[in-house]
Design an enzyme around this catalytic site. Structure first.
Site, mmCIF file in Angstrom:
data_model
loop_
_atom_site.group_PDB
_atom_site.id
_atom_site.type_symbol
_atom_site.label_atom_id
_atom_site.label_comp_id
_atom_site.label_asym_id
_atom_site.label_seq_id
_atom_site.Cartn_x
_atom_site.Cartn_y
_atom_site.Cartn_z
ATOM 1 N N LYS A 32 0.958 2.416 8.045
ATOM 2 C CA LYS A 32 1.247 3.439 9.033
ATOM 3 C C LYS A 32 2.389 3.030 9.963
ATOM 4 O O LYS A 32 3.312 3.811 10.210
ATOM 5 C CB LYS A 32 -0.037 3.679 9.840
ATOM 6 C CG LYS A 32 0.069 4.749 10.853
ATOM 7 C CD LYS A 32 -1.139 4.695 11.750
ATOM 8 C CE LYS A 32 -1.134 3.414 12.557
ATOM 9 N NZ LYS A 32 -1.967 3.462 13.747
ATOM 10 N N THR A 33 2.307 1.816 10.478
ATOM 11 C CA THR A 33 3.336 1.369 11.420
ATOM 12 C C THR A 33 4.697 1.279 10.743
ATOM 13 O O THR A 33 5.720 1.627 11.324
ATOM 14 C CB THR A 33 2.951 -0.005 12.006
ATOM 15 O OG1 THR A 33 1.601 0.068 12.438
ATOM 16 C CG2 THR A 33 3.830 -0.344 13.186
ATOM 17 N N ASP A 223 1.615 8.448 17.597
ATOM 18 C CA ASP A 223 0.843 7.479 16.823
ATOM 19 C C ASP A 223 -0.638 7.606 17.209
ATOM 20 O O ASP A 223 -0.953 8.069 18.299
ATOM 21 C CB ASP A 223 1.353 6.070 17.163
ATOM 22 C CG ASP A 223 0.754 5.020 16.267
ATOM 23 O OD1 ASP A 223 0.208 5.383 15.208
ATOM 24 O OD2 ASP A 223 0.831 3.830 16.625
ATOM 25 N N GLU A 224 -1.525 7.183 16.352
ATOM 26 C CA GLU A 224 -2.969 7.239 16.649
ATOM 27 C C GLU A 224 -3.380 8.627 17.136
ATOM 28 O O GLU A 224 -4.083 8.761 18.145
ATOM 29 C CB GLU A 224 -3.347 6.186 17.699
ATOM 30 C CG GLU A 224 -2.911 4.781 17.384
ATOM 31 C CD GLU A 224 -3.833 4.057 16.427
ATOM 32 O OE1 GLU A 224 -4.683 4.713 15.777
ATOM 33 O OE2 GLU A 224 -3.693 2.833 16.296
ATOM 34 N N GLN A 254 -10.750 6.826 11.986
ATOM 35 C CA GLN A 254 -10.667 5.759 12.976
ATOM 36 C C GLN A 254 -10.647 6.290 14.404
ATOM 37 O O GLN A 254 -10.136 5.642 15.309
ATOM 38 C CB GLN A 254 -9.432 4.897 12.719
ATOM 39 C CG GLN A 254 -9.483 4.181 11.382
ATOM 40 C CD GLN A 254 -8.302 3.248 11.176
ATOM 41 O OE1 GLN A 254 -8.095 2.319 11.926
ATOM 42 N NE2 GLN A 254 -7.522 3.518 10.144
ATOM 43 N N ARG A 608 -10.494 -4.119 9.174
ATOM 44 C CA ARG A 608 -9.579 -5.115 9.741
ATOM 45 C C ARG A 608 -9.416 -6.286 8.777
ATOM 46 O O ARG A 608 -8.485 -7.061 8.880
ATOM 47 C CB ARG A 608 -10.103 -5.680 11.074
ATOM 48 C CG ARG A 608 -10.226 -4.718 12.243
ATOM 49 C CD ARG A 608 -9.013 -3.899 12.466
ATOM 50 N NE ARG A 608 -9.195 -2.599 11.814
ATOM 51 C CZ ARG A 608 -8.209 -1.761 11.559
ATOM 52 N NH1 ARG A 608 -6.964 -2.097 11.844
ATOM 53 N NH2 ARG A 608 -8.433 -0.603 10.974
#
Length: 754
Positions: A32-33, A223-224, A254, A608
DNA sequence: GCAGCCTACATTTTT
DNA sequence: TGTAGGCTGC
């Protein structure tokens, strides 16, 4: 443009689709980043000026990292991007436009502690019972309203809120909300929610301002996105209304911030707001082993509210998930620490401390792990709430600095007016507040003319204090943030007081203040920080969080809450404290009844991990100093059993004794072993009397039958009358002999088979 | 006004 | 367990 070739087809599509609304559903570990950074770089390479791009993130850390990555591709131009957290970007805009809303540009940002303290004093002034009007509850009610853009005026107008409050036995809530807002305004202060709420007000009431920013930001990236609340969402929608180039990136699986007003519906309903929305799904996971991806998928599949998505990976199968059962929380700490040691030995030199993370639901769980890691000489760091900036001495100096810039800052005033002691007690402070209220003047007005308002004897020290602050103000106008802070620290008497305190704590406090001063020096020395005024520094500091501190890359095991772990990855992850009532959290279920969010939290924790995942729980745990029985979390039965390996007691002993084999730490480890051996594994009671965990139903819910005799911790012996399985929803009606009543059971973790 | 003692109470997550 | 707030006595 070679960097584009490193992307897979959907990633590439997400990067190169620049016009029109775009939603990127990015599964965990799907890059994503990378997509976001490449996209911004791509825009800039296609001639878009950086100051026409607005990129909103959730944490300062994410913003900083993204900026660095973009800088690597496009160079220093990246510094001109409008990129940061929602709060920091809109605080910046609000400072430009503050006068339009009746604030001045050096308004204070109240942190949660300030807000709570203000509410507490208002409740007191109103002579209300602070057991009923608990500051936390009042604050979250106000916060919730603000996040849904309900002003205090609307709140008091709308009978629905009044009815709700009456039902909660808190009829005065509307009045508290009103007064809270008025007091913040009078103090020239905004709380965190105000930064977003007032931005909405600004854009609503000042079309010219809105137009300016609408035309400024040709591209808006979020983002997010799954964690945005209504207030944030409306800001971005308004800003993108002209150019329609809005790109939101997120993962509904998430979404874990509903307590802050985040509304998963924003992402679920996004296409309704943008009918010509293009959606790209990033489903290939590059982070984790197949085992971890599959286990995570299976867990999240229990949620009903979600967007369609199938995360997969071409990585290796990897190792099974390891389940660690411990007798007590202390044991859990020792077993996890032992396991970390073992993994390091197994991995040879290739595995180091920084590859490990211990994730827990609540901050208070860190203790047993700290103890165990310390005993085993394993270095660790804790990512905690706000440790440094929350210290009393640090807050004191910051309050002086805040007050130097904004003399209406009531909370700062209360903090510093008698620190260090100047003979101004609580009684005098209350008098100041009351006088200001009665005469409808500012606190500062009363403070400056204290002898007039309060009489000569009481007023004298207060006036002297005001002279001190005025002098600080003159210094501040001439000097940079560091020199001002140094001056304030000295002349306020704060440094001297701490210097004179020769106790161990006093020393530490003195050093902390020195460290803060060093930090300000560092801020001033950093070329990108402009202007180097106190205002710039305070602005940045008030929006800092624990996660932004010490990102020194020492080789240490990381301990943090699952919330804090979002966006990070570790080779080895321990998800600990998997006990019913703790995770899923009892609070969350009783207050909000949102099991799905707790499950998403578990999903975040699992994903994670890159190489190996460990899950642990304890059968007994100390809480408020009492040893309490625990039951394994219902989430454990949602793990795909074929990927689970249980750490057997023999393994456990091995894990603990492994350190002894190692020469380097032999001495320390021997000492550790001795203490472990001497200490009974359970701090009170005998471990052998523990019920065997296999007796608990959650491991095998299919064992349950109608007619089955069961035992419940609270209700005692009983018999199952009715059973109902439907996906994750499991219900049983149980008749309990002792209680003589039928009970609908939703959590089978409470039941034992007899 | 202030220090020291005592009791009661709370632990979800954070910009 | 740890801390915050109340009460007491100087």
């Amino acid at each position: 443009m070679n960097y584009l070739d490193t992307l897979n087809p959907p990633q590439k599509e997400a990067v190169t689709t620049t016009q029109g609304p775009l939603m990127v559903i990015a599964g965990a570990g799907s890059g994503k980043t990378r997509v976001l950074t490449f996209k911004i770089a791509y825009l800039m390479e296609h001639g878009i000026e950086p100051f026409n791009i607005l990129a909103l993130t959730f944490t300062n850390k994410a913003a900083k990292e993204m900026r660095n990555r973009i800088e690597k591709i496009v160079g220093t131009e990246a510094r001109n991007l409008w990129m940061g957290t929602f709060h920091s970007v809109f605080a910046k805009i609000l400072r430009f436009e503050a006068e339009k809303l009746g604030y001045t540009s050096n308004f204070t940002i109240y942190d949660t502690e300030d807000s709570l303290s203000l509410i507490k004093s208002i409740v007191k002034e109103f002579n209300l019972d602070d057991k009923v009007y608990k500051p936390n509850i009042v604050f979250s009610r106000i916060s919730g309203a603000k996040n849904r853009l309900v002003s205090w005026q609307e709140y008091n107008r709308n009978p629905v809120f009044a009815a709700e409050d009456r039902e909660q036995m808190k009829p005065e809530m509307g009045r508290l909300y009103k007064t809270y807002c008025e007091r913040c305004f009078r103090a020239n202060a905004m709380d965190f929610d105000d930064l977003l709420f007032q931005t909405n007000v600004l854009f609503r009431d000042h079309i010219d301002v809105l137009n300016k920013y609408q035309h400024k930001f040709h591209y808006v990236l979020v983002d997010e996105f799954q964690d945005t609340n209504l207030s944030q969402y409306l800001i971005t929608r308004k800003l993108a209304a002209v150019h329609q180039n809005i790109c939101v990136v997120g993962d509904d699986a998430q979404s874990i911030y509903s307590f802050r007003g985040a509304d998963i519906q924003n992402i679920l309903n996004f296409e309704k707001d943008y009918p010509d929305l293009k959606t790209v799904r990033l489903e290939q996971n590059y982070r984790s082993t197949q085992t971890i991806v599959k286990v995570a998928n299976k867990v999240i599949a229990n949620n009903k509210m979600q967007l369609r998505k199938e995360v997969w990976t071409s990585n290796d199968t990897g190792e099974p998930i390891e389940l660690i059962k411990a007798a007590t929380d202390g044991d859990e700490g020792r077993l996890v620490a032992g396991s970390i040691f073992e993994e390091k030995v197994r991995g040879g030199g290739g595995v180091s401390n920084k590859d490990f993370a211990i994730l827990y639901r609540t901050n208070s769980q860190s203790r047993s792990f700290e103890e165990a890691l310390r005993k085993m000489n394993i270095k660790y760091r804790i990512v905690a709430g706000l440790s440094f900036y929350q210290r009393k001495e640090i807050k004191d100096l910051i309050a002086y600095l805040r007050f130097t810039l904004n003399q209406n800052d009531e909370e700062a005033l209360k903090r510093i007016i008698n620190t260090p002691r100047r003979g101004i007690g609580d009684a005098t402070v209350s008098k100041i507040v009351v006088t200001a209220n009665d005469e409808k003047v500012s606190l500062w007005e009363v403070v400056c003319n204290a002898t007039k308002h309060l009489g000569a004897r009481v007023g004298k020290p207060v006036e002297e204090f005001s002279v001190l602050i005025k002098e600080f103000g003159i210094v501040e106008k001439q000097k940079d943030a560091y020199e001002t802070a140094l001056h304030v620290a000295n002349k306020s008497g704060l440094l001297k007081e701490l210097f004179d305190d020769k106790t161990v704590e006093g020393r530490a406090r003195y050093e902390n203040v020195q460290e803060l001063l060093n930090g300000i020096k560092g801020f001033v020395d950093m070329p990108s920080n402009e202007p180097k005024t106190l205002a710039t520094f305070l602005q940045q500091v008030s929006l800092l969080t624990g996660a932004d501190e010490n990102d020194n890359d020492d080789d240490k095991v990381t301990l943090m809450t699952i919330h804090a772990s979002k966006g990070l990855e570790f080779k080895y992850v321990y998800v600990v404290g998997m006990e019913e009532d703790l995770f899923p959290s009892q609070m969350m279920l009783s207050n909000r009844n949102d099991l799905e969010e707790e499950r998403r939290l578990f999903y975040v924790a699992i994903t994670r991990a890159e190489k190996k995942l460990f899950v642990s729980y304890a059968l007994q745990r100390y809480r408020f100093g009492n040893l309490r029985l625990c039951e394994p979390s219902r989430f454990l039965d949602e793990l795909d059993q074929k990927y689970i390996r249980t750490m057997k007691p023999s393994n456990i002993r091995e894990a603990i004794s492994t350190p002894q084999q190692n020469n380097l730490t032999k001495l320390a480890a021997t000492r550790t072993l001795n203490t472990v051996a001497k200490q009974p594994p359970v701090r009170s009671g005998t471990p052998t009397q523990q019920p065997e965990i296999q007796n608990f139903v959650p491991a095998r819910p299919e064992q349950l039958k109608v007619g089955q005799a069961v035992f419940h911790q609270k209700f005692g012996k009983g018999q199952i009358q009715q059973l109902d399985f439907e996906g994750a929803d499991r219900k049983a009606v149980v008749f309990f002999e002792q209680a003589g009543e039928k009970v609908l059971m939703l959590s089978f973790a409470k039941l034992m088979i007899l």
